[in-house]
Design an enzyme around this catalytic site. Structure first.
Site, PDB file in Angstrom:
ATOM      1  N   GLY A   1      67.416 142.356  33.830  1.00  0.00           N
ATOM      2  CA  GLY A   1      66.377 143.348  33.627  1.00  0.00           C
ATOM      3  C   GLY A   1      66.890 144.748  33.924  1.00  0.00           C
ATOM      4  CB  SER A   2      68.531 147.107  32.900  1.00  0.00           C
ATOM      5  OG  SER A   2      68.917 146.472  31.711  1.00  0.00           O
TER       6      SER A   2
ATOM      7  CB  SER B   1      71.381 141.710  32.541  1.00  0.00           C
ATOM      8  OG  SER B   1      70.973 143.036  32.674  1.00  0.00           O
TER       9      SER B   1
ATOM     10  CG  PHE C   1      68.311 143.273  20.133  1.00  0.00           C
ATOM     11  CD1 PHE C   1      69.225 142.219  20.040  1.00  0.00           C
ATOM     12  CD2 PHE C   1      67.178 143.238  19.343  1.00  0.00           C
ATOM     13  CE1 PHE C   1      68.988 141.151  19.164  1.00  0.00           C
ATOM     14  CE2 PHE C   1      66.937 142.171  18.470  1.00  0.00           C
ATOM     15  CZ  PHE C   1      67.848 141.135  18.382  1.00  0.00           C
TER      16      PHE C   1
END
Lengths: 538, 344
Positions: free
Chosen positions: B114-115, B190, B237
């Site tokens: 989710g960065s 991520s 994306f």
């Protein structure tokens, strides 16, 4: 403190329709994309291509005006994110027209021939600054350090206590009262080794008491263990102050009622449990500020008859009338005294066919669930006459718990999880005597769930999934609570409560929980017109 | 640079199944709504839109879950996933912390992606992924609900990871019978992959063993613009602009992307030579614009003499491991299974 949720994986949670067959009233939809359902989204396989196209269009629209994007995100009201097609469409609508300025966006109300501001663009308050999620409470830090450190031995005793509670409940269910009694003694002994100021020790103590009362009073003879109505009101008020559950219930319901009353000049709120009328000042003030002016507001408050002859309902009505007068809202109050909700008859409410009616039930419907074997059970009767009033909205707030199962052990287990979580959340409350009295309030609920039976057991909580089925079956259709209600609830939480509470959206309903366990759920309903044969439950 | 913001929708539709495209595109659009140009984040809307699932004591496909608050001060929650056993098919409240059964039971501490700003341990997509990991690795999975940016910048996420690590390591009920120790693996996708690296480094510094790191499309970066970033910007994306936003939101104010949190083997980084860093499985998607940084990370591990296996999935985009509808997914799951079982 350990936290558990023993709800089954069937429909009702935001996990999508992974296994909807056991609990949904309509047949499972074969066409829903199973993989997306696992991610929490409901999209029909046959519609995937269309949804993809809309996403593309939205992306292009966004590309054209990136600056407007986050501003529009703040203003737009979104609903039901699980329904992907639907929310992409609502975003597309936002982007399709250029954003109008607030004051010039009117629509003419054809019925009343008055101009009404389009509520989606109304911004009465200035853009509120983002409230950061972590407000540190320095006080909390030092107080937390003062809480006794849980030693390994205590943790162990805590687990043994829980184990014994379960065994004792099992004995009660199977009728082995002598073993149950000796377990009670053992547990009371064990309590002396456990910290009973907080955590599992405190909750366990209440459950041991309740079990003990059940055993020694015999089945069915348990007292309601409620005090006088006056006492109950005091406890309720402190529970209201000590934690955000009731505040959440009130402002979520008020927000929905305010929206439902939009455009109506005569409105009538029927409150199933007036208490001190805590919910209504905020609504009165919001109506006073309504663009276009406030309506005539009638409030009918239902409450128990006072034993001492004081007309407490009327006193509260007078205070609310005073407030309404001070903000120029025409207001009329009527009190209906009834010891049980099922004793209320619709004619007592004197509803005028021209007015827009809101029925408000904060933790009252579950009390009607006893004695369901008889036909025309109280819940059916009451839901039926509510429907007969044709309300613009019915706001329902209920405990998100399964405390009405027929088996005692199941009920007991659920209640142990639920109230442990609730007590845990109460640890965050720093004000006294609110905290202590709130605990007594909850303790009474526990006592009722565990030690009472038959008509004495009124705390028959059922989870949202069950209420959805029940209300849909009774001819009601859900009105969705959207992102604006969610945002307000979240913001109010950060301003007024400690960290750890969370609001969740679940197919148009909002729930408030403690550390990811929902404890109370709010929903809004409308009667489906009698001539509409398609009984939909969205 | 107008060109880098142009979105080439047709290309990414060719390489992923339709439902994956719908899923990742809707995340992308939602995330665009949430990031504000001034660096703040619309957290309320984020929580409203995020699809969450409750923990579930009733086993579903042989896995049950429950939430534990492990640090009251920060509200740090973890969701624990355990395999249901034949003897206790339906656990009750007393069974939750029953000792794990087995000579060697891997415990995977998982950090969701989710960065650093999006998602939670109870997000539906991550709940699903963790349940899968239990099954394929015969492991207990502990998913950490770390604090997110921009409200909580570096080092909060790493501190939460470390708190969770110490908690897991000290649970007697998670110890393997063979040596009465907890057999810990760190995993994440991520930003979660980034966190796994940093927690591993801290663990070995403190003398606690980590058996392996599993990094899925780990989030790394640096000040320089790499070739893959220029070539793939906006194509699949992800844009460079959003990557920059997330680093600005996570890193301490005023720091640039050569901060060691972002660029562990960069100019401000530290070599791992001589440190007992665990073996790593690093999965890189060939259509991920930050792959050059991920490959540089692998190189950094190799140069320091650390064991690392690189899985380069040429035609994979970000998020390919979220839905089991492509070959990359199955390949990676098999490799993870082998990576974890090789110690048993």
């Amino acid at each position: 403190m350990l936290r558990y949720d023993s709800t089954s994986s069937s429909a009702g949670s935001s996990s999508g329709s992974l296994s909807s067959s056991s609990s949904s009233s309509k047949p499972p939809q074969q066409d829903i994309d199973g993989l997306l359902a696992g991610a929490g989204y409901k999209v029909r396989s046959s519609e995937l291509r269309q949804v993809a196209q809309r996403l593309e269009r939205l992306e292009t629209a966004m590309g054209n005006s990136p600056a407007d994007f986050s501003q529009l995100a703040s203003d737009a009201i979104l609903y039901n994110p699980s329904d992907l097609a639907c929310w992409v469409d609502s975003l597309l609508t936002e982007f399709a027209e250029p954003p109008p300025t607030c004051s010039s966006d009117f629509i003419v109300d054809p019925v009343n021939n008055q101009t009404v501001v389009n509520s989606a663009w109304t911004a009465a308050e200035p853009h509120t600054p983002q409230v950061h999620q972590n407000i540190t409470y320095d006080e909390q830090q030092s107080l937390d350090n003062q809480l006794t450190v849980v030693t390994a031995m205590e943790e162990d005793s805590g687990i043994r206590l829980v184990h014994m509670l379960m065994t004792c409940a099992e004995c009660v269910q199977s009728g082995d009262l002598s073993l149950a009694t000796s377990l009670i003694d053992d547990m009371q002994g064990l309590l002396t080794h456990v910290n009973t100021i907080c955590g599992i020790g405190k909750v366990a103590g209440h459950f041991i008491d309740a079990l003990s009362r059940r055993i020694f009073q015999g089945m069915g003879g348990g007292s309601v263990n409620g005090g006088s109505a006056f006492e109950n009101e005091i406890l309720y008020h402190h529970f209201y102050e000590a934690c955000p559950y009731l505040k959440f219930a009130h402002f979520t319901a008020n927000q929905a009622i305010l929206e439902a009353f939009d455009g109506h000049d005569c409105v009538h709120v029927v409150d199933f449990n007036l208490m001190h009328g805590l919910q209504w000042p905020a609504l009165i003030q919001a109506l006073a500020l309504r663009p276009g002016g406030p309506p005539l507001l009638r409030l009918t408050g239902i409450g128990p008859p006072p034993p001492d002859g004081r007309d407490s309902l009327r006193e509260i009505g007078l205070r609310l009338a005073e407030l309404a007068r001070s903000v120029n809202v025409r207001f009329a109050f009527r009190g209906v005294a009834a010891s049980r909700l099922e004793d209320v008859k619709p004619w007592m409410l004197q509803v005028n066919p021209k007015e827009a009616v809101a029925v408000n039930s904060i933790m009252q419907l579950h009390r009607l669930l006893g004695c369901e074997q008889t036909r025309n059970s109280p819940i059916d009767t009451v839901l039926s006459w509510i429907r007969g009033l044709n309300p613009k909205i019915m706001t329902v707030v209920e405990q998100e718990a399964n405390h009405n199962q027929p088996g005692f052990l199941d009920r007991f287990t659920e209640a142990l999880y639920y109230y442990s979580t609730m007590f845990d959340s109460l640890e965050a409350c720093r004000i006294q005597p609110e905290k202590a009295l709130a605990e007594i309030y909850i303790q009474r609920e526990i006592g009722n769930v565990v030690s009472c039976e038959g008509s004495a057991r009124v705390e028959r909580h059922e989870p949202l999934a069950k209420w959805r089925r029940r209300l849909s079956g009774a001819g009601f259709r859900a009105l969705r609570l959207g992102s604006n209600a969610f945002k307000q609830a979240s913001m109010l939480l950060t301003l007024f409560s400690a960290e750890g509470y969370s609001v969740e959206e679940n197919e148009g309903c909002l729930s408030l929980g403690w550390h990811s366990s929902p404890l109370i759920a709010a929903s809004a309903w409308q009667a489906v017109p009698a001539w509409d044969n398609h009984m939909s439950s969205s | 640079m107008a060109g880098s913001n142009e979105v080439n929708l047709n290309e990414c539709k060719m390489v992923v199944p339709l439902n994956t495209w719908v899923l990742i595109s809707s995340f992308k659009l939602a995330y665009n709504l949430l990031r504000r140009p001034d660096g703040t984040f619309n957290r309320h809307l984020a929580e409203f839109l995020d699809r969450k699932v409750p923990a579930n004591l009733n086993p579903v496909d042989g896995v049950f879950s429950f939430d534990v608050l492990i640090d009251r001060a920060t509200g740090l929650l973890c969701r624990i996933y355990r395999p249901a056993t034949a003897e206790e098919p339906e656990p009750n409240i007393v069974e939750l912390e029953k000792p794990v059964v087995g000579d060697v039971v891997p415990v995977i501490i998982f950090f969701h992606g989710g960065s650093f700003a999006h998602s939670s341990a109870n997000s539906a997509i991550y709940d699903t992924l963790c349940r899968r990991l239990v099954g394929i690795c015969k492991a207990v999975v502990v998913s950490v609900n770390y604090r997110r940016a921009p409200e909580n910048r570096y080092p909060c996420a790493y501190d939460d990871g470390w708190t969770a690590f110490k908690w897991v390591n000290s649970r007697s009920w998670l110890q393997s019978r063979k040596d009465s120790k907890v057999h810990i693996y760190l995993a994440g996708d991520s930003s979660g992959g980034n966190i796994a690296h940093h927690v591993a480094a801290r663990a070995v510094e403190s003398g606690i063993d980590v058996l392996g790191n599993i990094l899925l499309n780990p989030m790394f970066g640096g000040q320089e613009r790499t070739e893959s970033e220029k070539r793939l910007d906006g194509k699949y994306f992800v844009t460079l602009r959003d990557r920059d936003w997330y680093w600005r939101a996570f890193l301490p104010e005023g720091e640039n992307r050569d901060h060691p949190a972002c660029n562990p083997f960069g100019p401000n980084g530290r070599s791992l030579e001589g440190i007992k860093f665990p073996k790593s499985l690093v999965v890189v998607a060939g259509l991920d614009l930050i792959q050059d940084w991920q490959l540089a990370y692998v190189e950094g591990l190799r140069k320091a003499g650390k064991e690392v296996k690189l899985l380069y999935m040429e035609q994979a985009t970000i998020g390919f491991y979220l839905l089991p509808n492509n070959n990359h997914f199955h390949t990676v799951m098999d490799e993870i299974s082998e990576f974890v079982s090789s110690d048993c």
